[in-house]
Structure formats: structure tokens, C-alpha cells
Design a protein around this motif. Sequence first.
Motif, PDB file in Angstrom:
ATOM      1  N   GLY A 186     -43.521 -11.231  -8.157  1.00  0.00           N
ATOM      2  CA  GLY A 186     -42.642 -11.094  -6.998  1.00  0.00           C
ATOM      3  C   GLY A 186     -43.281 -11.424  -5.667  1.00  0.00           C
ATOM      4  O   GLY A 186     -42.738 -11.059  -4.616  1.00  0.00           O
ATOM      5  N   LEU A 187     -44.410 -12.170  -5.680  1.00  0.00           N
ATOM      6  CA  LEU A 187     -45.122 -12.403  -4.420  1.00  0.00           C
ATOM      7  C   LEU A 187     -44.349 -13.305  -3.455  1.00  0.00           C
ATOM      8  O   LEU A 187     -44.581 -13.233  -2.248  1.00  0.00           O
ATOM      9  CB  LEU A 187     -46.502 -13.010  -4.695  1.00  0.00           C
ATOM     10  N   ILE A 188     -43.450 -14.155  -3.956  1.00  0.00           N
ATOM     11  CA  ILE A 188     -42.650 -14.972  -3.034  1.00  0.00           C
ATOM     12  C   ILE A 188     -41.159 -14.644  -3.155  1.00  0.00           C
ATOM     13  O   ILE A 188     -40.326 -15.327  -2.550  1.00  0.00           O
ATOM     14  CB  ILE A 188     -42.889 -16.486  -3.237  1.00  0.00           C
ATOM     15  N   GLY A 189     -40.819 -13.624  -3.911  1.00  0.00           N
ATOM     16  CA  GLY A 189     -39.409 -13.261  -4.072  1.00  0.00           C
ATOM     17  C   GLY A 189     -38.686 -14.222  -4.995  1.00  0.00           C
ATOM     18  O   GLY A 189     -39.284 -14.835  -5.885  1.00  0.00           O
ATOM     19  N   GLU A 190     -37.392 -14.393  -4.759  1.00  0.00           N
ATOM     20  CA  GLU A 190     -36.560 -15.285  -5.569  1.00  0.00           C
ATOM     21  C   GLU A 190     -36.628 -16.700  -5.020  1.00  0.00           C
ATOM     22  O   GLU A 190     -36.399 -16.927  -3.829  1.00  0.00           O
ATOM     23  CB  GLU A 190     -35.114 -14.804  -5.554  1.00  0.00           C
ATOM     24  N   ALA A 191     -36.968 -17.679  -5.857  1.00  0.00           N
ATOM     25  CA  ALA A 191     -37.066 -19.069  -5.408  1.00  0.00           C
ATOM     26  C   ALA A 191     -35.707 -19.585  -4.949  1.00  0.00           C
ATOM     27  O   ALA A 191     -34.676 -19.312  -5.577  1.00  0.00           O
ATOM     28  CB  ALA A 191     -37.603 -19.950  -6.526  1.00  0.00           C
ATOM     29  N   THR A 192     -35.709 -20.337  -3.859  1.00  0.00           N
ATOM     30  CA  THR A 192     -34.477 -20.918  -3.329  1.00  0.00           C
ATOM     31  C   THR A 192     -34.535 -22.441  -3.263  1.00  0.00           C
ATOM     32  O   THR A 192     -33.534 -23.111  -3.467  1.00  0.00           O
ATOM     33  CB  THR A 192     -34.193 -20.373  -1.919  1.00  0.00           C
ATOM     34  N   LEU A 306     -31.822 -32.518  -6.886  1.00  0.00           N
ATOM     35  CA  LEU A 306     -31.219 -31.941  -8.083  1.00  0.00           C
ATOM     36  C   LEU A 306     -30.806 -30.509  -7.781  1.00  0.00           C
ATOM     37  O   LEU A 306     -31.452 -29.833  -6.971  1.00  0.00           O
ATOM     38  CB  LEU A 306     -32.217 -31.941  -9.250  1.00  0.00           C
ATOM     39  N   ARG A 307     -29.770 -30.054  -8.435  1.00  0.00           N
ATOM     40  CA  ARG A 307     -29.372 -28.646  -8.321  1.00  0.00           C
ATOM     41  C   ARG A 307     -29.318 -28.045  -9.721  1.00  0.00           C
ATOM     42  O   ARG A 307     -28.757 -28.632 -10.639  1.00  0.00           O
ATOM     43  CB  ARG A 307     -28.019 -28.506  -7.611  1.00  0.00           C
ATOM     44  N   PHE A 308     -29.922 -26.864  -9.833  1.00  0.00           N
ATOM     45  CA  PHE A 308     -29.988 -26.174 -11.110  1.00  0.00           C
ATOM     46  C   PHE A 308     -29.198 -24.878 -11.012  1.00  0.00           C
ATOM     47  O   PHE A 308     -29.399 -24.081 -10.085  1.00  0.00           O
ATOM     48  CB  PHE A 308     -31.434 -25.872 -11.488  1.00  0.00           C
ATOM     49  N   GLU A 309     -28.315 -24.697 -11.987  1.00  0.00           N
ATOM     50  CA  GLU A 309     -27.517 -23.474 -12.039  1.00  0.00           C
ATOM     51  C   GLU A 309     -28.332 -22.383 -12.722  1.00  0.00           C
ATOM     52  O   GLU A 309     -28.980 -22.617 -13.752  1.00  0.00           O
ATOM     53  CB  GLU A 309     -26.231 -23.745 -12.822  1.00  0.00           C
ATOM     54  N   ARG A 310     -28.311 -21.178 -12.142  1.00  0.00           N
ATOM     55  CA  ARG A 310     -29.040 -20.052 -12.722  1.00  0.00           C
ATOM     56  C   ARG A 310     -28.089 -18.864 -12.825  1.00  0.00           C
ATOM     57  O   ARG A 310     -27.550 -18.410 -11.805  1.00  0.00           O
ATOM     58  CB  ARG A 310     -30.254 -19.701 -11.857  1.00  0.00           C
ATOM     59  N   PRO A 311     -27.865 -18.395 -14.026  1.00  0.00           N
ATOM     60  CA  PRO A 311     -26.899 -17.302 -14.224  1.00  0.00           C
ATOM     61  C   PRO A 311     -27.208 -16.099 -13.334  1.00  0.00           C
ATOM     62  O   PRO A 311     -28.342 -15.614 -13.289  1.00  0.00           O
ATOM     63  CB  PRO A 311     -27.075 -16.946 -15.705  1.00  0.00           C
ATOM     64  N   GLY A 312     -26.193 -15.658 -12.604  1.00  0.00           N
ATOM     65  CA  GLY A 312     -26.343 -14.493 -11.750  1.00  0.00           C
ATOM     66  C   GLY A 312     -27.101 -14.733 -10.464  1.00  0.00           C
ATOM     67  O   GLY A 312     -27.350 -13.788  -9.705  1.00  0.00           O
ATOM     68  N   ASP A 314     -27.985 -17.742  -7.069  1.00  0.00           N
ATOM     69  CA  ASP A 314     -27.568 -18.969  -6.394  1.00  0.00           C
ATOM     70  C   ASP A 314     -28.237 -20.166  -7.048  1.00  0.00           C
ATOM     71  O   ASP A 314     -29.314 -20.057  -7.651  1.00  0.00           O
ATOM     72  CB  ASP A 314     -27.963 -18.914  -4.912  1.00  0.00           C
ATOM     73  N   ASP A 315     -27.606 -21.340  -6.916  1.00  0.00           N
ATOM     74  CA  ASP A 315     -28.207 -22.569  -7.428  1.00  0.00           C
ATOM     75  C   ASP A 315     -29.558 -22.810  -6.763  1.00  0.00           C
ATOM     76  O   ASP A 315     -29.765 -22.484  -5.585  1.00  0.00           O
ATOM     77  CB  ASP A 315     -27.300 -23.766  -7.160  1.00  0.00           C
ATOM     78  N   LEU A 316     -30.468 -23.421  -7.522  1.00  0.00           N
ATOM     79  CA  LEU A 316     -31.761 -23.814  -6.980  1.00  0.00           C
ATOM     80  C   LEU A 316     -31.672 -25.247  -6.487  1.00  0.00           C
ATOM     81  O   LEU A 316     -31.213 -26.139  -7.204  1.00  0.00           O
ATOM     82  CB  LEU A 316     -32.849 -23.704  -8.052  1.00  0.00           C
ATOM     83  N   GLU A 317     -32.116 -25.482  -5.279  1.00  0.00           N
ATOM     84  CA  GLU A 317     -32.146 -26.816  -4.687  1.00  0.00           C
ATOM     85  C   GLU A 317     -33.532 -27.413  -4.920  1.00  0.00           C
ATOM     86  O   GLU A 317     -34.537 -26.852  -4.506  1.00  0.00           O
ATOM     87  CB  GLU A 317     -31.849 -26.719  -3.191  1.00  0.00           C
ATOM     88  N   GLY A 342     -52.588 -33.872  -0.375  1.00  0.00           N
ATOM     89  CA  GLY A 342     -52.568 -34.986   0.560  1.00  0.00           C
ATOM     90  C   GLY A 342     -51.477 -35.973   0.203  1.00  0.00           C
ATOM     91  O   GLY A 342     -50.463 -36.084   0.884  1.00  0.00           O
ATOM     92  N   GLY A 343     -51.647 -36.691  -0.906  1.00  0.00           N
ATOM     93  CA  GLY A 343     -50.646 -37.675  -1.319  1.00  0.00           C
ATOM     94  C   GLY A 343     -49.560 -37.115  -2.201  1.00  0.00           C
ATOM     95  O   GLY A 343     -48.467 -37.672  -2.271  1.00  0.00           O
ATOM     96  N   ASN A 344     -49.841 -36.005  -2.874  1.00  0.00           N
ATOM     97  CA  ASN A 344     -48.906 -35.444  -3.841  1.00  0.00           C
ATOM     98  C   ASN A 344     -48.880 -33.923  -3.708  1.00  0.00           C
ATOM     99  O   ASN A 344     -49.849 -33.326  -3.231  1.00  0.00           O
ATOM    100  CB  ASN A 344     -49.319 -35.793  -5.275  1.00  0.00           C
ATOM    101  N   GLY A 345     -47.801 -33.313  -4.157  1.00  0.00           N
ATOM    102  CA  GLY A 345     -47.798 -31.857  -4.100  1.00  0.00           C
ATOM    103  C   GLY A 345     -46.483 -31.219  -4.459  1.00  0.00           C
ATOM    104  O   GLY A 345     -45.482 -31.892  -4.741  1.00  0.00           O
ATOM    105  N   VAL A 346     -46.516 -29.875  -4.434  1.00  0.00           N
ATOM    106  CA  VAL A 346     -45.355 -29.042  -4.748  1.00  0.00           C
ATOM    107  C   VAL A 346     -45.328 -27.874  -3.779  1.00  0.00           C
ATOM    108  O   VAL A 346     -46.370 -27.273  -3.491  1.00  0.00           O
ATOM    109  CB  VAL A 346     -45.436 -28.468  -6.181  1.00  0.00           C
ATOM    110  N   ILE A 347     -44.153 -27.553  -3.260  1.00  0.00           N
ATOM    111  CA  ILE A 347     -43.940 -26.329  -2.495  1.00  0.00           C
ATOM    112  C   ILE A 347     -42.735 -25.617  -3.087  1.00  0.00           C
ATOM    113  O   ILE A 347     -41.671 -26.219  -3.287  1.00  0.00           O
ATOM    114  CB  ILE A 347     -43.688 -26.615  -1.000  1.00  0.00           C
ATOM    115  N   ILE A 348     -42.905 -24.352  -3.415  1.00  0.00           N
ATOM    116  CA  ILE A 348     -41.793 -23.513  -3.879  1.00  0.00           C
ATOM    117  C   ILE A 348     -41.514 -22.486  -2.801  1.00  0.00           C
ATOM    118  O   ILE A 348     -42.398 -21.693  -2.445  1.00  0.00           O
ATOM    119  CB  ILE A 348     -42.129 -22.804  -5.205  1.00  0.00           C
ATOM    120  N   GLU A 349     -40.293 -22.512  -2.260  1.00  0.00           N
ATOM    121  CA  GLU A 349     -39.878 -21.566  -1.237  1.00  0.00           C
ATOM    122  C   GLU A 349     -39.113 -20.417  -1.885  1.00  0.00           C
ATOM    123  O   GLU A 349     -38.242 -20.643  -2.728  1.00  0.00           O
ATOM    124  CB  GLU A 349     -38.983 -22.239  -0.196  1.00  0.00           C
TER     125      GLU A 349
END
Length: 485
Positions: A186-192, A306-312, A314-317, A342-349
Motif C-alpha cells: 500500500g505504499l502508493i495506494g491504488e494505481a490510477t 490503453l484502458r483496463f477495466e478492474r472489477p470494483g 475505476d479503469d486504469l489509464e 534516461g531513454g526508457n522507463g515506467v512510472i506508476i501513479e
Amino acid sequence: MKNENQKQGSNSRRNFIKASATALAGFYLVPRHVLGGPGFTAPSDKLRVAGIGVGGMGGNDIRGVFNSGKVDIVALCDVHDSRAKASVDAHTKATYYRDFREMLEKEHKNIDAVTISTPDHMHAVQTMAAMQLGKHVYVQKPLSHDIYEARMLTEAADKYKVVTQMGNQGSSGDGVRQMVEWYNAGLIGEATKVYCWTDRPVWPQGIPWPTTPATPPADLDWDLWLGTAPYRDYISNLVPFNWRGWWDYGTGALGDMACHIMEPPFRVLGLGYPKSAEASVGSVYVGEFQRGYFPESCPPSSHITLRFERPGKDDLEFHWMDGGIQPTRPIELGPNEVMGDGGNGVIIEGTKGKMMCGTYGMNPQLLPTSKTKEANVSQTEKRIEGGDRGHYNNWVDACIAGYGSAAFENLSSPFSIAGPLTESVLMGNLAIRSYDYREPRETGNGFNYPGRGIKLVWDGPNMRVTNFEPANQFVKRTYRDGWTL
């Protein structure tokens, strides 16, 4: 013009299909460890491996499995002799072939598993042929060239009960497992929102097909290299690398890098099929005030949503960006700190914070980065020995242990995981390519891309876009005569 090799190739394909059917009717292959029943000890504890595509990355794959110390390389196959030379020289006892169908026909009793490291358009037919003979398979990313192929391979892995792994080695790394633990704690809560990006392509894209044919290298079987793809005359510099930018053979920057970069958020968030896809692309100028879109070539840059549906929930963007496009820097990231690698990466909010990593899930960090050292969560995810460098051993051990074993359950990227990931990756390409053909105007190339101006609604279980029929032509491509899945 089609040459005599094509006629010979068609005859060879028909003969292989007949021979394979006869062989399969006469025996049923099972892993060696079960041949003698309980307590049976195989004559050799080593896994017998054949390689299809053994130059470049294929050479790395052969070395990777061989260096486990648990593998004998018994057969090698490549359509380009000089590219295969290093592997052939390193494994002098292995029989060398050009046609993978001939290799499987002659060697199927001598091999347990196959590595496949060929251009994207050949992955599916080679993988399926090996699995149908009961062989375990290690397949380079992306798993397939189109969505239908990915689904068929995923289902076949379960049907034939073989051990499978895709070559996205970051899935064996510690980084993605650390991110799973942070998220579950739970360190970043629910991903949005998720942002993934790459600096690829580093090969030509967004260009017209050259009009001047060239002579193929003398040691390259061009007809076999084309395989499932439509026949074309060879062009300069297509092999061994630049095929990635052409839709007939490659899957662009998305296919090349997204299986590495999108895998961490897929695993962290437990994602499946997207519910929709949107695309915008960069273009090139081909004349004064005229932009060019070339349907044969992947675009120079793109932004996929892309949008992903998650039961219960909100959709993930979910955003993908390539060609040097990057998301806005998070406000929590210092002005001189590197975003991703630098050239590549991932951020999850998330609702409580953010986390970030580089390619392959490496160097995971919480944002602001000062929180990373402060994080103290229990280790709940089993690590792979050697991390991402243990990706080959992860597969080899599962092959030796057998389908359904504890080692099998510990696989990092079996087709049950790699298949849906690949489908989502290729969903972005489907959106990029969704065009209608129109009669050419005085200025224009005859192609219109209305699919890029709308949201494509995706029915994942049935593999169909429900609101724009022209897009569905890219779900499953048509193979050249003589080739089937």
C-alpha cells in the motif's frame, strides 16, 4: 519475380506437413523424466536443446541456456549461414540446418526443447510446430507478430503441456518483485495511471518501401527468411536488424521494447486484456506542406493509451510512448534526477504516491526518491536465483523438472503470462495501423487512418474491435501460400 526457390519451398512445406502428421500418428512424446515411471533415471540429466535462429540475439540465447551447465546443444538452424557461424563453431557436435521444418522432422526424437530467436513474423509458426511435437520452448519477445497468434500459442502451451518462456529477462529480475511488494504493502495506494516510454526506434521507420531491389547475401536463403510474409524482392540493409520497422516482419518500437517495459506494471497490477485503445503517431514530411504515412512501415513515433477495466475499481489509464516522446516529469522528481533510466522507463501513479523504474524493472524507486531507502516491507515475492541473468536457468530447470512441477510454477514469463502481455502490446499496433483505403488524390497516398481518431473498443475474449471493423484485419494476418499456424 518469384523464383524457383519458392516452388521448392512450397513442396518442402507440403512434405513436412505430411511427414509430421505421420510421425505424430505413430508416437506420443512425453518428457524423458516420466518415460520409465516412478524412480526412472534418464540416461542423461542434461536437457537436449535445438536452436532456431542462432545468430545475434539467438546466439545469446544459445549461450544462455548452455551456460547453465545442464544443456546439450544438439541441433542448430538458421537461414543466414554467416550469422550462425559463431554458434555453429561453438557447438561442433550440433547438426546444422537451414529449414526449421527439416530440423524438427529429422531431430524430434533427439531434442527436448527449442529456443526460437527469429524475426517476429516467424515466431508463431516455429513455436507451434515445436510444441505440437511435445517440445518445451523459449521464444524471444514479442511472443508473436499479431494478437491471434499470441492467443493460439497461449492455448497450445496448455494443450500440449510444455514448459514455455518468453525472452523478456527483466521478468526474472529483483526489481519487479520489489515493486510488487511495495504496491501490495500500500505504499502508493491504488494505481490510477501508468506511463511507459522508450527512445526506440533506433532503426528506420516511417519511410516508404525502397523501389530499388538488391541482391540478397549469397549465404542467406531469402525465401526461407520471408517465410509467412508476402513475397518481395530483397532490399539493402533489411537484415539482420532493420526488418523491425516493416509491418510484414516486425512490430516496431512497441513490439521490440514494450514486452520489457510494460511487464513490470502488468505484473504489479495483475492486468489482463485492455478494454480500449487509442493511438496518435508522428509522421514525416515528404514534400512541401505534405505529411507522409506509409502503411508498410511502422511510424517514427507513437503515443498509445490503453484502458483496463478492474472489477470494483475505476479503469486504469495506461500510456505507452516511443520515438523519444516522454511523459511530464513527476513533480516529486528532482530537477537533476534521471527519470527512468534516461531513454526508457515506467512510472506508476497511485492515490497515495508514485513509483518508477528503468528498462527490465531495474532500479525501482519510490517518489520522491528519498522514500526508497525509508521503505521497509516484508519480502513476499520469491526471487529468481541470479535475477534477470537467471532467466535462462529459470526455464531450463522447469524443462528438466517437467510440466506442472514446482519449477514450472516458478517460471517468470510462461505463455500464460507472456501471451496476454503480448496481446496488450500488439493492441497498440492494431490502433496504429487502423486505416481505411481510399482512392489516391492528387496529393496523398491513398490511405486514411480514421482508427487513430477514435477510441477502439476491444472485446478481449473474442479478439475483436466492436466499433470499427477495418481494425480487425490486423488481429490476424494472412500467411503466404504454403504456411499455416
